[in-house]
Design a protein around this motif. Sequence first.
Motif, PDB file in Angstrom:
ATOM      1  N   THR A  59       0.843  -1.199   0.000  1.00 45.42           N
ATOM      2  CA  THR A  59       0.000   0.000   0.000  1.00 45.42           C
ATOM      3  C   THR A  59       0.879   1.250   0.000  1.00 45.42           C
ATOM      4  OG1 THR A  59      -1.725  -1.218   1.177  1.00 45.42           O
ATOM      5  CG2 THR A  59      -1.867   1.196   1.212  1.00 45.42           C
ATOM      6  N   THR A  63       1.123   4.046  -3.009  1.00 48.89           N
ATOM      7  CA  THR A  63       0.966   5.460  -2.666  1.00 48.89           C
ATOM      8  C   THR A  63       2.161   6.265  -3.162  1.00 48.89           C
ATOM      9  OG1 THR A  63      -0.358   4.881  -0.727  1.00 48.89           O
ATOM     10  CG2 THR A  63       0.654   7.085  -0.756  1.00 48.89           C
ATOM     11  N   VAL A  92      -6.459  -3.344   2.525  1.00 51.62           N
ATOM     12  CA  VAL A  92      -6.660  -3.040   1.103  1.00 51.62           C
ATOM     13  C   VAL A  92      -6.847  -4.373   0.393  1.00 51.62           C
ATOM     14  CG1 VAL A  92      -5.567  -2.116  -0.975  1.00 51.62           C
ATOM     15  CG2 VAL A  92      -5.352  -0.894   1.207  1.00 51.62           C
ATOM     16  N   LEU A  98      -7.570   3.170  -4.904  1.00 49.67           N
ATOM     17  CA  LEU A  98      -6.962   4.049  -3.900  1.00 49.67           C
ATOM     18  C   LEU A  98      -6.850   5.479  -4.398  1.00 49.67           C
ATOM     19  CD1 LEU A  98      -4.073   1.726  -2.656  1.00 49.67           C
ATOM     20  CD2 LEU A  98      -6.429   1.904  -1.798  1.00 49.67           C
ATOM     21  N   VAL A 123      -4.601   8.064   2.578  1.00 46.05           N
ATOM     22  CA  VAL A 123      -4.990   7.187   1.474  1.00 46.05           C
ATOM     23  C   VAL A 123      -6.359   6.603   1.788  1.00 46.05           C
ATOM     24  CG1 VAL A 123      -4.314   5.190   0.091  1.00 46.05           C
ATOM     25  CG2 VAL A 123      -2.544   6.647   1.123  1.00 46.05           C
ATOM     26  N   ARG A 125     -10.087   4.532   0.126  1.00 47.59           N
ATOM     27  CA  ARG A 125     -10.756   3.751  -0.917  1.00 47.59           C
ATOM     28  C   ARG A 125     -11.852   4.612  -1.519  1.00 47.59           C
ATOM     29  NH1 ARG A 125     -10.886  -1.226   3.052  1.00 47.59           N
ATOM     30  NH2 ARG A 125     -12.796  -0.259   3.800  1.00 47.59           N
TER      31      ARG A 125
END
Length: 144
Positions: A59, A63, A92, A98, A123, A125
Amino acid sequence: MQYYEDVEVGETKEFGAYEVTKEEIIEFAEKYDPQPFHVDEEAAEESMFGGLIASGWHTAAMTMRMLVEHTTRDAASTGAMGVDELRWKKPVRPGDTLHVEVEILDKEPFREGMGLVHSGTYVTRDDGTEVMSFIGLVLYETRE
């Protein structure tokens, strides 16, 4: 080009629409974080997560990709000193998309020709659920 002097505390940017795939989750985890709930769908079903999830490090890597594409290309950034307060707040999963919001929290002179910018990175969803946050410590060149 955005230099240290151009960065304003309170400024925010929102961007991204990175779709996470099952194949990418497994590929990353097999190489860097091979815990069962990242690499094995059956084991993941039996875990506390109830299904396959991305590694937190994955994740963070996704990012970082979005940060480079949407912020650092137009900035006189010379890299980062690290991150503070990294938190993986929610799993996630495959199919999640994202999004990133960056808020300038503070800035301070660092040394001649450079300043340090503290940026909150959040971050989420598609449904607005925050999945990760951290404070980036990014060095910027000054104009002079």
